[in-house]
Scaffold this motif. Structure first.
Motif, PDB file in Angstrom:
ATOM      1  N   UNK A  65     -11.944 -13.281   6.867  1.00 26.42           N
ATOM      2  CA  UNK A  65     -12.228 -12.204   5.914  1.00 26.42           C
ATOM      3  C   UNK A  65     -12.857 -10.973   6.551  1.00 26.42           C
ATOM      4  N   UNK A  66     -13.380 -11.087   7.766  1.00 24.60           N
ATOM      5  CA  UNK A  66     -13.980  -9.928   8.424  1.00 24.60           C
ATOM      6  C   UNK A  66     -12.947  -8.845   8.726  1.00 24.60           C
ATOM      7  N   UNK A  67     -11.675  -9.190   8.668  1.00 26.08           N
ATOM      8  CA  UNK A  67     -10.617  -8.192   8.859  1.00 26.08           C
ATOM      9  C   UNK A  67     -10.556  -7.170   7.722  1.00 26.08           C
ATOM     10  N   UNK A  68     -10.972  -7.552   6.539  1.00 27.43           N
ATOM     11  CA  UNK A  68     -10.754  -6.749   5.339  1.00 27.43           C
ATOM     12  C   UNK A  68     -11.222  -5.304   5.478  1.00 27.43           C
ATOM     13  N   UNK A  69     -12.476  -5.106   5.828  1.00 23.75           N
ATOM     14  CA  UNK A  69     -13.000  -3.737   5.897  1.00 23.75           C
ATOM     15  C   UNK A  69     -12.315  -2.929   6.997  1.00 23.75           C
ATOM     16  N   UNK A  70     -11.976  -3.556   8.109  1.00 24.32           N
ATOM     17  CA  UNK A  70     -11.291  -2.845   9.196  1.00 24.32           C
ATOM     18  C   UNK A  70      -9.878  -2.445   8.776  1.00 24.32           C
ATOM     19  N   UNK A  71      -9.216  -3.320   8.057  1.00 22.89           N
ATOM     20  CA  UNK A  71      -7.858  -3.005   7.599  1.00 22.89           C
ATOM     21  C   UNK A  71      -7.880  -1.798   6.664  1.00 22.89           C
ATOM     22  N   UNK A  72      -8.776  -1.817   5.681  1.00 25.11           N
ATOM     23  CA  UNK A  72      -8.867  -0.672   4.766  1.00 25.11           C
ATOM     24  C   UNK A  72      -9.302   0.593   5.496  1.00 25.11           C
ATOM     25  N   UNK A  73     -10.227   0.474   6.445  1.00 31.27           N
ATOM     26  CA  UNK A  73     -10.700   1.632   7.203  1.00 31.27           C
ATOM     27  C   UNK A  73      -9.579   2.227   8.064  1.00 31.27           C
ATOM     28  N   UNK A  74      -8.567   1.435   8.369  1.00 33.10           N
ATOM     29  CA  UNK A  74      -7.441   1.899   9.169  1.00 33.10           C
ATOM     30  C   UNK A  74      -6.239   2.245   8.328  1.00 33.10           C
ATOM     31  N   UNK A  75      -6.464   2.528   7.047  1.00 31.22           N
ATOM     32  CA  UNK A  75      -5.411   3.079   6.196  1.00 31.22           C
ATOM     33  C   UNK A  75      -4.516   2.087   5.482  1.00 31.22           C
ATOM     34  N   UNK A  76      -4.850   0.798   5.562  1.00 30.55           N
ATOM     35  CA  UNK A  76      -4.026  -0.173   4.835  1.00 30.55           C
ATOM     36  C   UNK A  76      -4.242   0.003   3.338  1.00 30.55           C
ATOM     37  N   UNK A  77      -3.154  -0.015   2.576  1.00 30.20           N
ATOM     38  CA  UNK A  77      -3.230   0.137   1.127  1.00 30.20           C
ATOM     39  C   UNK A  77      -3.628  -1.156   0.436  1.00 30.20           C
ATOM     40  N   UNK A  78      -3.305  -2.288   1.067  1.00 34.40           N
ATOM     41  CA  UNK A  78      -3.637  -3.596   0.500  1.00 34.40           C
ATOM     42  C   UNK A  78      -3.878  -4.586   1.631  1.00 34.40           C
ATOM     43  N   UNK A  79      -4.730  -5.581   1.357  1.00 33.30           N
ATOM     44  CA  UNK A  79      -5.029  -6.641   2.303  1.00 33.30           C
ATOM     45  C   UNK A  79      -4.815  -7.972   1.588  1.00 33.30           C
ATOM     46  N   UNK A  80      -4.069  -8.854   2.226  1.00 35.01           N
ATOM     47  CA  UNK A  80      -3.720 -10.142   1.627  1.00 35.01           C
ATOM     48  C   UNK A  80      -4.285 -11.276   2.469  1.00 35.01           C
ATOM     49  N   UNK A  81      -4.748 -12.322   1.796  1.00 35.77           N
ATOM     50  CA  UNK A  81      -5.285 -13.496   2.486  1.00 35.77           C
ATOM     51  C   UNK A  81      -4.367 -14.677   2.227  1.00 35.77           C
TER      52      UNK A  81
END
Length: 81
Positions: A65-81
């Motif tokens: 789950x630590x990926x979540x904030x980095x993904x959004x900070x890098x312009x991802x529109x959605x993050x899926x687990x």
């Protein structure tokens, strides 16, 4: 050039046929010592460099789950687990 994996040309072909391509990190690293910024941005950059595809969605590797904030900070529109 790894048996069982898509080639860049195959990925471009699938994308041209309206298949989605999601970011899943650069090396599938997870847990202690992971450089999340590099994993997200590095893969985004490499896929664009090799295919011209702009990634906008992220699928978290190994449930980290630590990926979540980095993904959004890098312009991802959605993050899926």
């Amino acid at each position: 050039n790894t048996s069982g994996y898509l080639t860049w040309d195959q990925l471009k072909f699938l994308h041209s046929k309206k298949w989605d391509v999601f970011n899943h990190s650069y090396t599938h690293a997870a847990g202690s010592g992971t450089d999340y910024q590099h994993q997200v941005q590095g893969n985004t950059n490499k896929v664009f460099e090799m295919t011209g595809i702009r990634l906008s969605h992220f699928v978290i590797p190994s449930g980290d789950q630590l990926y979540t904030s980095y993904a959004f900070a890098n312009g991802m529109k959605a993050v899926y687990d």
